[in-house]
Scaffold this active site. Sequence first.
Site, mmCIF file in Angstrom:
data_model
loop_
_atom_site.group_PDB
_atom_site.id
_atom_site.type_symbol
_atom_site.label_atom_id
_atom_site.label_comp_id
_atom_site.label_asym_id
_atom_site.label_seq_id
_atom_site.Cartn_x
_atom_site.Cartn_y
_atom_site.Cartn_z
ATOM 1 N N ASP A 1 0.854 -1.175 0.000
ATOM 2 C CA ASP A 1 0.000 0.000 0.000
ATOM 3 C C ASP A 1 0.899 1.236 0.000
ATOM 4 O O ASP A 1 2.100 1.161 0.279
ATOM 5 C CB ASP A 1 -0.932 -0.015 1.209
ATOM 6 C CG ASP A 1 -2.287 0.617 0.897
ATOM 7 O OD1 ASP A 1 -2.334 1.535 0.052
ATOM 8 O OD2 ASP A 1 -3.293 0.216 1.505
ATOM 9 N N TRP A 2 0.306 2.373 -0.307
ATOM 10 C CA TRP A 2 1.087 3.558 -0.649
ATOM 11 C C TRP A 2 1.757 4.207 0.576
ATOM 12 O O TRP A 2 1.111 4.544 1.552
ATOM 13 C CB TRP A 2 0.187 4.552 -1.376
ATOM 14 C CG TRP A 2 0.287 4.459 -2.868
ATOM 15 C CD1 TRP A 2 0.499 5.493 -3.736
ATOM 16 C CD2 TRP A 2 0.211 3.283 -3.692
ATOM 17 N NE1 TRP A 2 0.563 5.018 -5.042
ATOM 18 C CE2 TRP A 2 0.397 3.677 -5.036
ATOM 19 C CE3 TRP A 2 0.027 1.932 -3.422
ATOM 20 C CZ2 TRP A 2 0.399 2.784 -6.101
ATOM 21 C CZ3 TRP A 2 0.018 1.026 -4.489
ATOM 22 C CH2 TRP A 2 0.195 1.456 -5.800
#
Length: 581
Positions: free
Chosen positions: A300-301
């Site tokens: 995830d970012w």
Amino acid sequence: MTTAPRFPYQDPALSVEQRTEDLLSRMTLEDKAGLMFQPMSVVGDLDEPGMFNMPSMRSLLDRRINHFNILWAKSAREIAEWHNTVQRTAREHPLGIPVTISSDPRHSFTNNPATALLAGPFSQWPEALGFAAIGSAELAHRWADVVRREYLAVGIRVALHPQIDLTTEPRWARGSATFGEDAKTTSELAVAYVRGLQGEEVGPESVSAMAKHFPGGGPQKDGEDPHFAYGREQVYPGGKFDLHLEPFQAVIDAGVAQMMPYYGMPVGTEYEEVGFGFNKGVITGLLRERLGYDGIVCTDWGILSNTCWGVEHLGYEERMIKSLDAGVDQFGGEFRPQVLVDLVRAGRVEEGRLDVSLRRLLREKFRLGLFDDPFVDADRADSLVGTPEARAEGLAAQAAAHVLLKNDDGPAHLPLTAADPLRVYAEGLSASALATRAEPVDSPEQADIAILRLSAPFEERGEPGTIESFFHAGSLDFPTSEITRITTICRTVPTIVDVYLDRPAILTEIAPHAAALTVNFGSTDEAFLQVLFGNAAPTGTLPFDLPSSMAAVEASHPDTPFNTADPLFSYGTGLTYPPTA
């Protein structure tokens, strides 16, 4: 006349494996490191600064980064032209590795820049919850096929979806993009969606699907979201950890190309209490070894820079090493490949470890056909995206996804008739849209009926305009003042209440006073009016329980479906009526 390929990796007649190995043998360490990062990018001038203090696109390309997640754009043509410019620029580098463009969902109503984008030029459909309400795998496949065709038209080749978490914690802010609370329904719709994007296997006409958020993001402590430190804990008091794996096993069996672990960290389980992107027991032990997944794992970012739960005490380099050791292939939202280069040169990361991930990443580019023809027809993009046919299908799905929960006899009984125009007091519904079927009036006292279009309540978080402010979290109760205002209108005139459920709102104090009660999962005024006046039938059923009180929510287990006591309306509830035209 076709130019003969200079190197074997450029020859489409060779197998994907042969081309991958040849290209890998020619890559510098800088080339390899760049492939393992996927930052966000602005659609526009390649030399303009990026968002969130990031470098320009040209600078990122010079760092050999060639995966990008795009956000807003005004038109399909604008995305397509930008995409072609990026691909031409990438070809100027020695190996000419094509760029892979990805996107969060952009075909619905959610407009949270951290999770999804408003449809804009793309056709608009209900949120994923709406497809769970309809319950048709065939329609979910059709929706994904439209997404695939519209993405292909502008050069988007990776979908950062579907989101196949189970909404077992009603307060969680991410529920609207899921397929609801039921594991079986979620699994069936997730498989249909993945196959609609990818086909039976990934190829030149595919969009690769990135399923998220492994191993299931629903069981959030107190319903808080792990984008933020106060929401980092995932808990399993009901012992349902494995239930949340079922949709992921289903899409793995269907050939899903990519997987995203969530930010959260498991608490009170057999696994290390660190974020899933750093968790070797979860990524290597569970996902790869137990579930048999060998596709791409992208974090995830921003987990190295910001959302590094459980490893906050480590520096950036140590976090990168731990994530690589856990088994990830790519760092979402990060853009510092030189750090990885330096780690390899310092002997802290083996170059062979990079090669394990690079084989997966390169194989995907070859399977998608990007090395053979990465360009799109920008002149046709606007005509291929958001076609009248796709928009009509999206509108029909919006209408069908409405759930009718209550329908008393009387002047507000559904469907309404337009034969003798009603005088209608409306909130949340444009007067111009209403005027095509009824006479808008200015107050409940002047009306034959009232129509109130509401949204599920939430507690304000963060400063306005910040990422945190876009997450609808906290209490599911309407404020007392709002309940008083709504029920006063209901007592004044027969009232139709419609609620947009991005979370399962508590309607206990409202439902008894409404003459008719519907809920939706993203619908335009036109779709809603078609349902009210019988041009379309509400065919949806609830994709989750609607709790009766916050006390019931707070007492429930966040990992266990259908666990709130005495729900006001249960999963699967839904009335209907035949369309009149």
